[in-house]
Design an enzyme around this catalytic site. Structure first.
Site, PDB file in Angstrom:
ATOM      1  N   LYS A 178       2.432  36.714 119.223  1.00 43.08           N
ATOM      2  CA  LYS A 178       1.466  36.987 118.142  1.00 43.08           C
ATOM      3  C   LYS A 178       1.448  35.749 117.254  1.00 43.08           C
ATOM      4  O   LYS A 178       2.296  35.574 116.392  1.00 43.08           O
ATOM      5  CB  LYS A 178       1.917  38.219 117.357  1.00 43.08           C
ATOM      6  CG  LYS A 178       0.812  38.981 116.635  1.00 43.08           C
ATOM      7  CD  LYS A 178       0.070  38.204 115.575  1.00 43.08           C
ATOM      8  CE  LYS A 178       0.847  38.072 114.277  1.00 43.08           C
ATOM      9  NZ  LYS A 178       0.172  37.116 113.336  1.00 43.08           N
ATOM     10  N   GLU A 253      13.993  32.692 112.081  1.00 49.60           N
ATOM     11  CA  GLU A 253      14.026  31.316 111.590  1.00 49.60           C
ATOM     12  C   GLU A 253      13.121  31.300 110.369  1.00 49.60           C
ATOM     13  O   GLU A 253      11.907  31.397 110.494  1.00 49.60           O
ATOM     14  CB  GLU A 253      13.564  30.364 112.689  1.00 49.60           C
ATOM     15  CG  GLU A 253      14.059  28.953 112.494  1.00 49.60           C
ATOM     16  CD  GLU A 253      13.012  28.080 111.859  1.00 49.60           C
ATOM     17  OE1 GLU A 253      13.033  27.969 110.607  1.00 49.60           O
ATOM     18  OE2 GLU A 253      12.186  27.530 112.579  1.00 49.60           O
ATOM     19  N   CYS A 287       9.480  23.943 107.472  1.00 55.41           N
ATOM     20  CA  CYS A 287      10.568  24.815 106.999  1.00 55.41           C
ATOM     21  C   CYS A 287      11.778  23.987 106.584  1.00 55.41           C
ATOM     22  O   CYS A 287      12.498  24.354 105.664  1.00 55.41           O
ATOM     23  CB  CYS A 287      10.913  25.868 108.036  1.00 55.41           C
ATOM     24  SG  CYS A 287      11.125  25.219 109.686  1.00 55.41           S
ATOM     25  N   GLU A 386      10.708  28.207  97.854  1.00 58.35           N
ATOM     26  CA  GLU A 386      10.051  27.394  98.865  1.00 58.35           C
ATOM     27  C   GLU A 386       8.580  27.237  98.494  1.00 58.35           C
ATOM     28  O   GLU A 386       7.848  28.214  98.371  1.00 58.35           O
ATOM     29  CB  GLU A 386      10.174  28.070 100.231  1.00 58.35           C
ATOM     30  CG  GLU A 386       9.572  27.233 101.335  1.00 58.35           C
ATOM     31  CD  GLU A 386       9.795  27.828 102.722  1.00 58.35           C
ATOM     32  OE1 GLU A 386       9.469  29.008 102.924  1.00 58.35           O
ATOM     33  OE2 GLU A 386      10.291  27.095 103.595  1.00 58.35           O
TER      34      GLU A 386
HETATM   35  P1  NAI Z   1       4.352  34.814 106.893  1.00 60.39           P
HETATM   36  O1  NAI Z   1       5.821  34.929 106.975  1.00 60.39           O
HETATM   37  O2  NAI Z   1       3.564  35.966 106.350  1.00 60.39           O
HETATM   38  O3  NAI Z   1       3.758  34.525 108.361  1.00 60.39           O
HETATM   39  C1  NAI Z   1       4.501  34.201 109.510  1.00 60.39           C
HETATM   40  C2  NAI Z   1       4.114  35.100 110.687  1.00 60.39           C
HETATM   41  O4  NAI Z   1       4.540  36.441 110.421  1.00 60.39           O
HETATM   42  C3  NAI Z   1       2.606  35.195 110.942  1.00 60.39           C
HETATM   43  O5  NAI Z   1       2.373  35.249 112.333  1.00 60.39           O
HETATM   44  C4  NAI Z   1       2.243  36.525 110.300  1.00 60.39           C
HETATM   45  O6  NAI Z   1       1.083  37.109 110.824  1.00 60.39           O
HETATM   46  C5  NAI Z   1       3.472  37.349 110.618  1.00 60.39           C
HETATM   47  N1  NAI Z   1       3.683  38.526 109.762  1.00 60.39           N
HETATM   48  C6  NAI Z   1       3.344  38.692 108.449  1.00 60.39           C
HETATM   49  N2  NAI Z   1       3.704  39.904 108.020  1.00 60.39           N
HETATM   50  C7  NAI Z   1       4.281  40.539 109.068  1.00 60.39           C
HETATM   51  C8  NAI Z   1       4.873  41.822 109.249  1.00 60.39           C
HETATM   52  N3  NAI Z   1       4.930  42.717 108.261  1.00 60.39           N
HETATM   53  N4  NAI Z   1       5.385  42.149 110.461  1.00 60.39           N
HETATM   54  C9  NAI Z   1       5.344  41.258 111.472  1.00 60.39           C
HETATM   55  N5  NAI Z   1       4.797  40.033 111.362  1.00 60.39           N
HETATM   56  C10 NAI Z   1       4.279  39.676 110.175  1.00 60.39           C
HETATM   57  O7  NAI Z   1       3.997  33.520 106.078  1.00 60.39           O
HETATM   58  P2  NAI Z   1       2.685  33.222 105.164  1.00 60.39           P
HETATM   59  O8  NAI Z   1       2.366  34.414 104.325  1.00 60.39           O
HETATM   60  O9  NAI Z   1       1.624  32.716 106.046  1.00 60.39           O
HETATM   61  O10 NAI Z   1       3.205  32.046 104.217  1.00 60.39           O
HETATM   62  C11 NAI Z   1       3.783  32.320 102.963  1.00 60.39           C
HETATM   63  C12 NAI Z   1       4.977  31.444 102.715  1.00 60.39           C
HETATM   64  O11 NAI Z   1       5.957  31.675 103.705  1.00 60.39           O
HETATM   65  C13 NAI Z   1       4.719  29.951 102.804  1.00 60.39           C
HETATM   66  O12 NAI Z   1       4.237  29.445 101.608  1.00 60.39           O
HETATM   67  C14 NAI Z   1       6.097  29.422 103.113  1.00 60.39           C
HETATM   68  O13 NAI Z   1       6.848  29.299 101.932  1.00 60.39           O
HETATM   69  C15 NAI Z   1       6.700  30.500 103.974  1.00 60.39           C
HETATM   70  N6  NAI Z   1       6.586  30.167 105.407  1.00 60.39           N
HETATM   71  C16 NAI Z   1       7.667  29.607 106.001  1.00 60.39           C
HETATM   72  C17 NAI Z   1       7.596  29.242 107.319  1.00 60.39           C
HETATM   73  C18 NAI Z   1       8.746  28.619 108.004  1.00 60.39           C
HETATM   74  O14 NAI Z   1       8.589  28.003 109.040  1.00 60.39           O
HETATM   75  N7  NAI Z   1       9.936  28.759 107.510  1.00 60.39           N
HETATM   76  C19 NAI Z   1       6.372  29.392 108.106  1.00 60.39           C
HETATM   77  C20 NAI Z   1       5.293  30.041 107.385  1.00 60.39           C
HETATM   78  C21 NAI Z   1       5.427  30.376 106.081  1.00 60.39           C
END
Ligand code: NAI
Ligand code: MG
Length: 485
Positions: A178, A253, A287, A386
């Site tokens: 996904k 991660e 990240c 972050e």
């Molecule tokens: P997110 O954590 O919501 O998105 C990452 C993935 O998780 C996406 O595929 C999303 O569709 C999925 N996801 C979201 N809610 C979910 C749920 N309840 N159950 C299962 N999957 C779910 O990140 P977002 O909202 O796009 O970004 C917000 C902040 O998160 C960023 O500003 C950053 O600080 C952090 N982030 C950190 C990342 C990393 O690599 N450590 C990557 C992306 C975001």
């Protein structure tokens, strides 16, 4: 809108619309234009994809395939990605906004290496015979975990997918991927390429959609055996809670607030360069971004000056231009988030040395200039949370003990950098910093063979490396055979 951009669900080696018929737009953040509309998967589509994956696990073409043949398929997939590298890099840049040369040479370069590395591992994994007490033969089998649900973020879309898909397939699992809703396009093309090189149907399924619908359905699905997640710490916690219902194997991660520690005895020029790349590479949407730059007080002013000048050389521009160093922030939502932190930094009394401006290129897109805050206190929001944007917080420290204390003063523990010419100091820092990766006199190095992942609230489980593939994507079975009856 290009005709040949793949934009439907990829299930059982075939394109499909969402059961609901719903679609969503994916946008090029450098122009604000819609690249294409993508089928929006939800629970019924996840059901279909999981069914396809379970069928693949039972299909002799996958279940009984020799490890050697599995290795060949992964190697062929690497070749196919390499043969289509320009197309994939362009898609990645359109979807995410990062400079094309980063997509092509950094992201895609490592993606190809990752498939080849895990191809090499596919036929080298086996159990053991164990000398137990009594008249028994005891041996272990290393079996695939089953169906692995991979949920990936938007910052390194094809990389993060491949860091999970390659080892999962190498170990004989089936995958439902996904991808992030902001950047679904390269994952869909990956599914198709895997079919083209001969992966049987259902081995790799790709269901784009949103997190709270498609993502949550995947995490909760009783037919999924493991979840490999990369994303925010907040969502990581939800994933772990949701996975508990069916006791899935989970690896997370998550985010970071990584310290990049510069001692007075460092090669200053190299440290400035390393600090610049550490935070501004990938627009800071990394990240492991070195978002907290800790600098020994005796060189603090000199460093801040040089760092600010270096930040000013990070050209904001069209991601397709060769000279661009900072592309477009992935989405308007993320841009607002980054600007919110710039405001928070100013409000809390940090000194804005350079950048902090929202801007456009040719009057379009979501861009922010490279931003340096100095005189940041470790407790400030911009030093604790972050940001995931091109914003560095420079914090002074007094001595090694103070550096260790400040380096560890966050909930995160993903990565760290240390800049010093003193070898003893370097190794002591490497031992004392609580982080999954420590770079000494370098930053942002990755290799398919070297494990990557978090301490503390940066998560657990590792991507890359051979051990992590065994831990995450296999399970051990112990077989007892009586020898005396
Ligand atoms: P997110 O954590 O919501 O998105 C990452 C993935 O998780 C996406 O595929 C999303 O569709 C999925 N996801 C979201 N809610 C979910 C749920 N309840 N159950 C299962 N999957 C779910 O990140 P977002 O909202 O796009 O970004 C917000 C902040 O998160 C960023 O500003 C950053 O600080 C952090 N982030 C950190 C990342 C990393 O690599 N450590 C990557 C992306 C975001
Ligand atoms: Mg996009």
């Amino acid at each position: 809108m290009s005709q040949d951009i793949r934009n439907r669900l990829w299930i059982g080696n075939a394109w499909a619309d969402a059961a609901s018929g719903a679609t969503f737009e994916t946008i090029n953040p450098a122009t604000g234009e819609t690249i294409t509309t993508v089928a929006e998967g939800d629970a019924p589509d996840i059901d279909r994809a999981v069914d396809a994956a379970r069928a693949a696990l039972a299909n002799p073409d996958w279940k009984a395939i020799s490890p050697h043949k599995r290795a060949q398929l992964l190697w062929k997939l690497a070749d196919a990605i390499e043969a289509n590298v320009d197309e994939l890099a362009r898609l990645e840049t359109q979807d995410n906004g990062k400079p094309f040369f980063e997509s092509k040479y950094a992201d895609l370069g490592l993606v190809v290496e990752v498939y080849r590395y895990f191809a090499g591992l596919a036929d080298k994994v086996h159990g053991a015979t164990i000398p137990v007490k009594g008249a028994f033969l005891n041996y272990t089998l290393r079996e695939p975990v089953g169906v692995v649900g991979c949920i990936t973020p938007w910052n390194f879309p094809l990389s993060m997918a491949s860091w999970k898909v390659a080892p999962a397939l190498a170990m004989g699992n089936a995958v439902v991927l996904k991808p992030a809703e902001q950047t679904p396009l390269t994952a869909l093309r990956l599914g198709e390429l895997a079919a083209e090189v001969g992966f049987p149907e259902g081995v790799l399924n790709v269901v784009p959609g949103f997190g709270q619908t498609a993502g949550a359905a995947l995490v909760r699905h009783p037919g999924v055996d493991a979840i490999a997640f990369t994303g925010s710490t907040e969502v990581g916690k939800t994933v772990m809670r949701d996975a508990a219902e069916t006791l899935k194997k989970v690896s997370l991660e998550l985010g970071g607030k990584s310290p990049n520690v510069v001692f007075a005895d460092a090669d200053l020029k190299a440290a400035v360069k390393g600090a610049t790349g550490g935070i501004f590479y990938g627009k800071g949407e990394v990240c492991a971004a070195g978002s907290r730059v800790l600098v020994e007080r005796s060189i603090y002013d000199e460093f801040v000056d040089a760092f600010a000048r270096s930040a000013e050389r990070m050209v904001v521009g069209d991601p397709m231009d060769k000279g661009t160093r900072i592309g477009a922030i992935v989405s308007e939502k993320q841009l607002d988030r980054v600007m919110g932190y710039v405001e928070a930094g100013k409000a809390e009394g940090a000194r804005l040395v350079t950048g902090g401006e929202r801007t456009t290129v040719d009057g379009k897109g979501n861009f922010v200039t490279a931003t340096v805050f100095a005189d940041v206190d470790v407790d400030m929001k911009i030093a604790q949370e972050e940001i995931f944007g091109p914003v560095a917080a420079v914090i002074p420290f007094d001595d090694m003990d103070d550096a260790i204390k400040k380096a560890n003063q966050t909930i995160y523990g993903l990565a760290a950098g240390v800049w010093t010419r003193d070898i003893g100091k370097a190794h002591r820092m490497a031992a004392e910093i609580k982080a999954g990766t420590v770079w000494v006199n370098t930053y942002n190095q990755y290799d398919a063979a070297s494990p990557f992942g978090g301490f503390k609230q940066s998560g657990f489980g590792r991507d890359l490396g051979s051990e992590s593939a065994l831990e995450k994507y296999t399970q051990v079975k112990s077989v007892w055979v009586a020898l005396d009856r």
